[in-house]
Scaffold this active site. Structure first.
Site, PDB file in Angstrom:
ATOM      1  N   ASP A 128     -10.956 -62.727  77.343  1.00 30.63           N
ATOM      2  CA  ASP A 128     -10.664 -62.191  76.015  1.00 30.63           C
ATOM      3  C   ASP A 128      -9.919 -60.873  76.234  1.00 30.63           C
ATOM      4  O   ASP A 128      -9.880 -60.346  77.355  1.00 30.63           O
ATOM      5  CB  ASP A 128     -11.980 -61.971  75.254  1.00 30.63           C
ATOM      6  CG  ASP A 128     -11.769 -61.303  73.914  1.00 30.63           C
ATOM      7  OD1 ASP A 128     -10.918 -61.788  73.150  1.00 30.63           O
ATOM      8  OD2 ASP A 128     -12.440 -60.293  73.644  1.00 30.63           O
ATOM      9  N   LEU A 129      -9.351 -60.315  75.179  1.00 31.55           N
ATOM     10  CA  LEU A 129      -8.583 -59.079  75.334  1.00 31.55           C
ATOM     11  C   LEU A 129      -9.316 -57.868  74.772  1.00 31.55           C
ATOM     12  O   LEU A 129      -9.723 -56.968  75.504  1.00 31.55           O
ATOM     13  CB  LEU A 129      -7.212 -59.247  74.661  1.00 31.55           C
ATOM     14  CG  LEU A 129      -6.171 -58.154  74.946  1.00 31.55           C
ATOM     15  CD1 LEU A 129      -4.775 -58.737  74.778  1.00 31.55           C
ATOM     16  CD2 LEU A 129      -6.333 -56.960  74.018  1.00 31.55           C
ATOM     17  N   ASP A 130      -9.499 -57.832  73.449  1.00 32.67           N
ATOM     18  CA  ASP A 130     -10.074 -56.649  72.809  1.00 32.67           C
ATOM     19  C   ASP A 130     -11.555 -56.502  73.149  1.00 32.67           C
ATOM     20  O   ASP A 130     -12.359 -57.400  72.915  1.00 32.67           O
ATOM     21  CB  ASP A 130      -9.901 -56.759  71.294  1.00 32.67           C
ATOM     22  CG  ASP A 130      -8.442 -56.735  70.884  1.00 32.67           C
ATOM     23  OD1 ASP A 130      -7.763 -55.757  71.223  1.00 32.67           O
ATOM     24  OD2 ASP A 130      -7.983 -57.702  70.246  1.00 32.67           O
ATOM     25  N   THR A 152      -6.845 -64.587  73.238  1.00 29.98           N
ATOM     26  CA  THR A 152      -7.185 -63.587  72.235  1.00 29.98           C
ATOM     27  C   THR A 152      -7.019 -64.124  70.825  1.00 29.98           C
ATOM     28  O   THR A 152      -6.195 -65.019  70.580  1.00 29.98           O
ATOM     29  CB  THR A 152      -6.307 -62.332  72.411  1.00 29.98           C
ATOM     30  OG1 THR A 152      -6.587 -61.394  71.371  1.00 29.98           O
ATOM     31  CG2 THR A 152      -4.820 -62.678  72.352  1.00 29.98           C
ATOM     32  N   SER A 153      -7.777 -63.552  69.908  1.00 32.38           N
ATOM     33  CA  SER A 153      -7.665 -63.917  68.497  1.00 32.38           C
ATOM     34  C   SER A 153      -6.528 -63.165  67.805  1.00 32.38           C
ATOM     35  O   SER A 153      -6.217 -63.445  66.647  1.00 32.38           O
ATOM     36  CB  SER A 153      -8.974 -63.629  67.763  1.00 32.38           C
ATOM     37  OG  SER A 153     -10.005 -64.462  68.241  1.00 32.38           O
ATOM     38  N   LYS A 207     -11.107 -68.833  67.510  1.00 33.68           N
ATOM     39  CA  LYS A 207     -12.523 -68.658  67.820  1.00 33.68           C
ATOM     40  C   LYS A 207     -13.313 -68.496  66.514  1.00 33.68           C
ATOM     41  O   LYS A 207     -12.819 -67.843  65.601  1.00 33.68           O
ATOM     42  CB  LYS A 207     -12.718 -67.412  68.699  1.00 33.68           C
ATOM     43  CG  LYS A 207     -11.915 -67.414  69.992  1.00 33.68           C
ATOM     44  CD  LYS A 207     -12.014 -66.062  70.685  1.00 33.68           C
ATOM     45  CE  LYS A 207     -11.102 -65.959  71.875  1.00 33.68           C
ATOM     46  NZ  LYS A 207     -11.150 -64.615  72.515  1.00 33.68           N
ATOM     47  N   ASP A 230     -16.675 -60.433  74.822  1.00 28.92           N
ATOM     48  CA  ASP A 230     -17.513 -59.351  74.284  1.00 28.92           C
ATOM     49  C   ASP A 230     -18.009 -59.633  72.875  1.00 28.92           C
ATOM     50  O   ASP A 230     -18.694 -58.785  72.292  1.00 28.92           O
ATOM     51  CB  ASP A 230     -16.726 -58.038  74.263  1.00 28.92           C
ATOM     52  CG  ASP A 230     -15.703 -58.015  73.127  1.00 28.92           C
ATOM     53  OD1 ASP A 230     -14.927 -58.992  73.000  1.00 28.92           O
ATOM     54  OD2 ASP A 230     -15.681 -57.039  72.364  1.00 28.92           O
TER      55      ASP A 230
END
Length: 403
Positions: free
Chosen positions: A202-204, A293-294, A325, A350
């Site tokens: 994931d990114l953020d 990522t979203s 997601k 996360d």
């Protein structure tokens, strides 16, 4: 217990920030977490000054002609109580603006000397001045009307900077590792006995510590449209288009999506990597890693660039999938692009929505705290930073191990 009960050696943590930054709330929570006494400048000195009132000073003590002497006396009292706390309890959490102390010089030396038997760490709450002003207006304290609104200078001493936009639990999640308190990690967890063909990030909140930027942007969005902050929190980790469809009427969807995207891209400046994320990401062979990522490609690229990451060859964003997601489609798309079985993928996440998506795709999950509480993260292993683990390339694939 998930953390060590005591900090490694006697420590004084000074929590600083302007009025409305949340330093009292953070200080109280931190004192409980560290099992240290709390010494708050306002609690030590304000009741006495307020009791003396205008009869002594002729006006409010903050704007009195004696304000410099009052300030010196307040901090002398704070230092004396702090010194007692160090000698009797082995440390303390101090709460005060510490404006002069942060500039260095004699005021800093006096504070440092008062607690010389302990390590002195300074936590500086920074953030949006408009947020601080709104908080002061909401609490309605009389003395706020007498405060100087001039923005303080940047600290000249070493500080741990924490964004005031974050919730108290998010702030604590960042502070405790800085102070040497790490979440317990079981080296015998089943995840450490497995091997993987790829790692999907994931990114953020996983690679880039963009949580405060996300919160700030969506707060501004919510203020503009009159949206509930609770509704935003409950839907963390989902694509913006899904969230906006839940929060705004259909006729405002396009406008709302454009607005929040612009807000988030504009705020994607000087973002830091999550603890240990850069080294962990770089350790994964290029052909075996992906970001899922979203966010849109535009936003995700801006945040990666702001944190100094180069987008990987496989970069799945909200623009590349039909269902985001917690649907498994994003992770299934990344696994297919890498040519690997999703069951042989390790996902680093996360957020609960991302973990649900990874589980539905058949992946194993390494979860990171910092955005939500640990109990909200049903990962195979839950960490407070990627710096406590590393990857080892074996003949059978990539193996995760405790550093």
């Amino acid at each position: 217990m998930t953390r060590s009960c005591q900090i490694p050696r006697p420590t004084v943590v000074a929590v600083t920030g302007v009025a409305g930054s949340g330093k009292t709330t953070l200080g109280r929570t931190l004192a409980q977490a560290l099992a240290l006494p709390l010494v708050d400048l306002d609690s030590v000195t304000t009741p006495l000054l307020d009791a003396l009132g205008d009869t002594i000073f002729g006006t409010h003590w903050l704007t009195s002609a004696h304000a410099p002497a009052i300030r010196a006396g307040r901090y002398a009292a704070l230092r004396a109580v702090a010194a007692d706390a160090v000698s009797s309890a082995g440390g303390a959490v101090l709460v005060a603006p510490f404006t002069a102390e942060l500039a260095g010089g004699d005021d800093w030396r006096r504070l440092h000397d008062a607690v010389a038997a302990a390590d002195l760490r300074v936590v500086h709450l920074s953030g949006d001045p408009q947020l601080f002003a709104a908080r002061r207006a909401a609490r309605g304290e009389a003395r706020d009307a007498h405060r100087d609104d001039i923005a303080p200078a940047a600290p000249a001493v070493e500080v741990i900077t924490i964004d005031a936009e974050l919730s108290t639990s998010q702030q604590i999640a960042r502070l405790l590792p800085e102070l040497g308190l790490r979440r317990h990690l079981d080296p015998d967890a089943a995840l450490f006995s497995r091997t993987f063909d790829a790692v999907l990030f994931d990114l953020d909140g996983t690679l880039v510590d963009s949580t405060a930027s996300v919160v700030r942007s969506w707060r501004r969005f919510a203020e503009h449209y009159g949206v509930s902050a609770e509704a935003l929190h409950e839907n963390h980790g989902q694509p913006a288009r899904v969230l906006i469809s839940k929060l705004l009427p259909a006729d405002l969807f396009d406008e709302g999506l454009s607005r929040v995207t612009d807000l988030e891209v504009d705020d994607a400046v000087d973002l830091a990597p999550v603890r240990g994320a850069r080294a962990f990401f770089d350790a994964v062979p290029v052909a075996r890693r992906a970001i899922v990522t979203s966010g849109t490609h535009r936003l995700a690229s801006a945040r990666l660039g702001a944190a100094g990451f180069t987008p990987p060859d496989v970069f799945v964003t909200a623009d590349d999938v039909t269902r985001g997601k917690p649907d498994p489609e994003p992770f299934l798309t990344a696994a297919a692009a890498l040519g690997v079985d999703p069951a042989r993928c390790l996902v680093v996440e996360d957020a609960a929505a991302g973990i649900a998506a990874a589980r539905a795709a058949g992946c194993s999950v390494l979860a990171l705290t910092g955005t939500v509480e640990a109990h909200e993260l049903p990962g195979d292993v839950v960490l407070d930073g990627l710096d406590v683990v590393e990857l080892e390339a074996t003949g059978d694939g990539l193996r995760l191990r405790v550093r």
